[in-house]
Design an enzyme around this catalytic site. Structure first.
Site, mmCIF file in Angstrom:
data_model
loop_
_atom_site.group_PDB
_atom_site.id
_atom_site.type_symbol
_atom_site.label_atom_id
_atom_site.label_comp_id
_atom_site.label_asym_id
_atom_site.label_seq_id
_atom_site.Cartn_x
_atom_site.Cartn_y
_atom_site.Cartn_z
ATOM 1 N N ASP A 270 16.079 -5.364 35.451
ATOM 2 C CA ASP A 270 17.129 -4.610 36.176
ATOM 3 C C ASP A 270 18.394 -4.561 35.028
ATOM 4 O O ASP A 270 18.112 -5.039 33.807
ATOM 5 C CB ASP A 270 17.792 -5.282 37.199
ATOM 6 C CG ASP A 270 18.003 -4.396 38.242
ATOM 7 O OD1 ASP A 270 19.086 -3.692 37.970
ATOM 8 O OD2 ASP A 270 17.720 -4.282 39.477
ATOM 9 N N HIS A 321 13.343 7.074 44.884
ATOM 10 C CA HIS A 321 13.916 8.105 45.779
ATOM 11 C C HIS A 321 15.361 8.417 45.482
ATOM 12 O O HIS A 321 16.178 9.362 46.288
ATOM 13 C CB HIS A 321 13.689 7.428 47.200
ATOM 14 C CG HIS A 321 14.530 6.430 47.632
ATOM 15 N ND1 HIS A 321 14.496 5.912 48.946
ATOM 16 C CD2 HIS A 321 15.315 5.590 46.906
ATOM 17 C CE1 HIS A 321 15.030 4.638 49.051
ATOM 18 N NE2 HIS A 321 15.480 4.532 47.658
#
Length: 414
Positions: A270, A321
């Site tokens: 991350d 998404h």
């Protein structure tokens, strides 16, 4: 047609009575058999899927037989469900009923927000019991929690209660600007118009002080859906391979996998600030993830739009998404270049798959929310297959996950 409807009414009445009297406890156990971080019973999966298939079929029949005006009325006034649910939570109704059934007078006089109008509270609860939230016994005139309202008590581990306070407020306001957003010449998303800013949604959250609450809400939803995610894909087939979780966020997903599959190894990727926090949780005595530290193979700070480290297995959850097809293909190509190709090699995407039917509603709601916030989108299976094929992957299976909005897409390199 008369005979068809008479037969249908008779069949439904008999089936309803049988399910309630003979199988009511079993149905409740299927939907209640999930706890934080626990593996769901495998024997329940088939029955769970049949329940959802039945719901979709009944929904098709209902749409055929519902007068068009009734359907429109649900569209006109759908916001009432959100706002009455917000009222119930704001006034502590689920928590009060967790102590046992209560009359409307008892509920109205015991609210932590001050005394309520019994008459007006009755109107709110009538709406909610009509859609399956709370029970009302007409004989005793007592309200009680049911399996649905149990989920929104403050003590429930899932913390869905956070969603009932956030989406009917922040996102309700945002949706006022949806018509403007849909226009071809729109320069702002619905979120940007609502907050009167040109900042991207996540940037605005950070600068406005809303980020903490937003991530608390999303984190609660992620935790609530973890049991299905860790139960309904055959993770044990990965053996002792290292699973690299891209865009790991809180790190909870990979942590739960490592907790429940002791042969598995894992690694996190991350942005630097997130990785620093996760590494501390792993390495500090008593840290949230310290119990699996010996099976954590790496902490990778970086941007998956640039490159990703090599691994045999990758997971990516609730990230794609946010991105256009073009950027999604770029991310998937980066993973394809980095993957170590061997029989176990795969990429597991945990995202919604758009489908028709009653049980497809959560993904369709999510599709609108992603558009309104960041011009993102959910994808149907054909869209997923297209972006995957263009980036060197084959979608070999879409795994349905219990009590979860997303599915698990299993990709193999081609």
């Amino acid at each position: 047609m008369d005979n068809e409807l008479d037969n249908l009414i008779s069949l439904l009445q008999k089936s309803k009575a049988s399910l309630k009297e003979k199988h009511g406890d079993r149905i409740r156990s299927i939907f209640a058999a999930h706890h934080s971080g626990s593996i769901l019973p495998k024997e329940d999966k088939s029955l769970y899927d049949k329940c959802l298939a039945t719901v979709d079929l009944l929904d098709e029949v209902q749409q055929m037989l519902t007068p068009p005006l009734h359907t429109l009325i649900d569209g006109f006034f759908g916001f009432i469900n959100s706002k009455t649910l917000l009222c119930a939570v704001e006034f502590g109704i689920p928590d009060a009923l967790s102590q046992g059934p209560k009359s409307i007078e008892q509920l109205a006089s015991s609210s932590p927000q001050g005394e309520l109008s019994p008459h007006r509270l009755t109107q709110v609860l009538r709406t909610l019991t009509g859609i399956g939230i709370f029970n009302y016994d007409k004989t005793s005139k007592l309200y009680s929690n049911n399996a649905t309202s149990d989920l929104i008590t403050t003590a429930h581990w899932s913390k869905w209660v956070y969603w009932t306070k956030f989406y009917p407020t922040e996102f309700y306001d945002m949706m006022r600007f949806l018509p403007d957003h849909i226009k071809a010449n729109a320069s702002r998303t619905a979120a940007q118009s609502n907050y009167n800013t040109d900042m991207e949604f996540y940037e605005y959250l950070s600068n406005s002080g809303l980020a903490k609450e937003f991530h608390r809400v999303l984190g609660a939803g992620a935790t609530a859906q973890l049991p299905g995610m860790i139960s309904d894909f055959p993770w044990d087939t990965l053996g002792d391979e290292t699973v690299l979780d891209l865009g790991t966020g809180s790190g909870e997903f990979l942590f739960q996998l490592l907790e429940n599959y002791p042969r598995m190894r894992g690694a996190f990727m991350d942005i630097p600030s997130t990785i620093s926090r996760i590494q501390a949780e792993c390495e500090q005595p008593g840290g949230r993830f310290s119990g699996v530290r010996d099976r954590v193979a790496g902490f990778h700070a970086g941007n998956f739009l640039d490159e990703v480290p090599a691994s045999v297995v990758y997971t990516i959850k609730w990230c794609l998404h946010n991105w256009s097809d073009e950027d999604t293909i770029k991310i998937l190509q980066n993973i394809r270049r980095a993957i170590v190709v061997k029989p176990e090699a795969r990429l597991l995407i945990i995202e919604s798959v758009l489908e028709d039917g009653r049980t497809g509603r959560p993904a369709r709601y999510g599709d609108i929310i992603m558009m309104a916030t960041c011009n993102g989108k959910e994808r149907d299976i054909e869209n997923w297959q297209a972006v995957c094929e263009q980036s060197g992957w084959e979608v070999v299976k879409s795994w349905a996950l219990r009590n979860s909005i997303p599915s698990c897409l299993e990709l193999r390199p081609i």
